[in-house]
Motif scaffolding. Structure first.
Motif, mmCIF file in Angstrom:
data_model
loop_
_atom_site.group_PDB
_atom_site.id
_atom_site.type_symbol
_atom_site.label_atom_id
_atom_site.label_comp_id
_atom_site.label_asym_id
_atom_site.label_seq_id
_atom_site.Cartn_x
_atom_site.Cartn_y
_atom_site.Cartn_z
ATOM 1 N N MET A 1 52.315 41.172 38.269
ATOM 2 C CA MET A 1 51.257 40.578 37.587
ATOM 3 C C MET A 1 49.682 39.847 38.076
ATOM 4 N N GLU A 2 48.968 40.521 39.004
ATOM 5 C CA GLU A 2 47.734 39.989 39.218
ATOM 6 C C GLU A 2 47.194 41.223 38.885
ATOM 7 N N ALA A 3 47.680 42.430 39.386
ATOM 8 C CA ALA A 3 47.654 43.998 37.993
ATOM 9 C C ALA A 3 47.016 43.626 37.198
ATOM 10 N N LEU A 4 48.259 42.611 36.106
ATOM 11 C CA LEU A 4 47.491 42.211 34.641
ATOM 12 C C LEU A 4 46.969 41.447 34.785
ATOM 13 N N ALA A 5 46.291 40.305 35.421
ATOM 14 C CA ALA A 5 45.547 38.826 35.574
ATOM 15 C C ALA A 5 43.566 40.405 35.774
ATOM 16 N N ARG A 6 43.713 41.217 37.071
ATOM 17 C CA ARG A 6 43.290 42.154 36.934
ATOM 18 C C ARG A 6 42.323 42.697 35.974
ATOM 19 N N LEU A 7 43.383 43.860 35.480
ATOM 20 C CA LEU A 7 43.041 44.167 34.200
ATOM 21 C C LEU A 7 42.252 43.196 32.803
ATOM 22 N N GLU A 8 43.002 42.755 32.951
ATOM 23 C CA GLU A 8 42.576 41.397 31.262
ATOM 24 C C GLU A 8 41.189 40.927 31.780
ATOM 25 N N ARG A 9 40.438 41.267 33.063
ATOM 26 C CA ARG A 9 39.233 40.693 33.351
ATOM 27 C C ARG A 9 38.128 42.229 33.366
ATOM 28 N N GLU A 10 38.569 42.932 33.922
ATOM 29 C CA GLU A 10 37.971 44.637 33.466
ATOM 30 C C GLU A 10 37.855 45.252 31.768
ATOM 31 N N ASP A 11 39.351 45.110 31.492
ATOM 32 C CA ASP A 11 39.705 45.664 29.672
ATOM 33 C C ASP A 11 40.440 44.733 29.199
ATOM 34 N N PRO A 12 40.032 43.515 28.417
ATOM 35 C CA PRO A 12 40.810 43.202 28.179
ATOM 36 C C PRO A 12 41.865 43.879 27.126
#
Length: 108
Positions: A1-12
């Motif tokens: 889930m943390e990886a998805l949150a980080r990815l959301e910030r970097e590349d929605p």
């Protein structure tokens, strides 16, 4: 889930696709687990049926053995009765012969 949150910030866009893949994977996993649990239930039910079948087969064999024993006893009894009938017939024939001999003798 943390990886998805980080990815959301970097590349929605990529995060959306990744979340979709994760969702599909989760549904697939849940489906597999449900099938696995269903398989376990079927295996358990099958084991119960095998045990019941074994008990019934044992009971059938016991009853068949008892039936065979009863038939053997009945056959033995039938032979004993036939033998007794033959012996009784011989005794009665001998009795009749003796009676005929006694009746044919003149009285004194």
């Amino acid at each position: 889930m943390e990886a998805l949150a980080r990815l959301e910030r970097e590349d929605p866009k990529l995060a959306f696709q990744a979340a979709r893949v994760v969702g599909l994977y989760r549904r697939l996993w849940e489906s597999c687990m449900a099938k696995h649990m269903e398989g376990k239930k079927l295996t358990k039910a099958n084991d119960g049926l095998r045990e019941t079948q074994q008990r019934l087969m044992n009971e059938k064999n016991r009853m068949q053995s008892s039936h065979d024993d009863q038939l053997a006893r009945l056959h033995f009894l039938d032979q004993a009765l036939e033998s007794s009938r033959l012996h009784l017939t011989e005794i009665l024939k001998e009795w009749n012969r003796c009676s005929d001999v006694l009746e044919s003798k003149p009285s004194k």
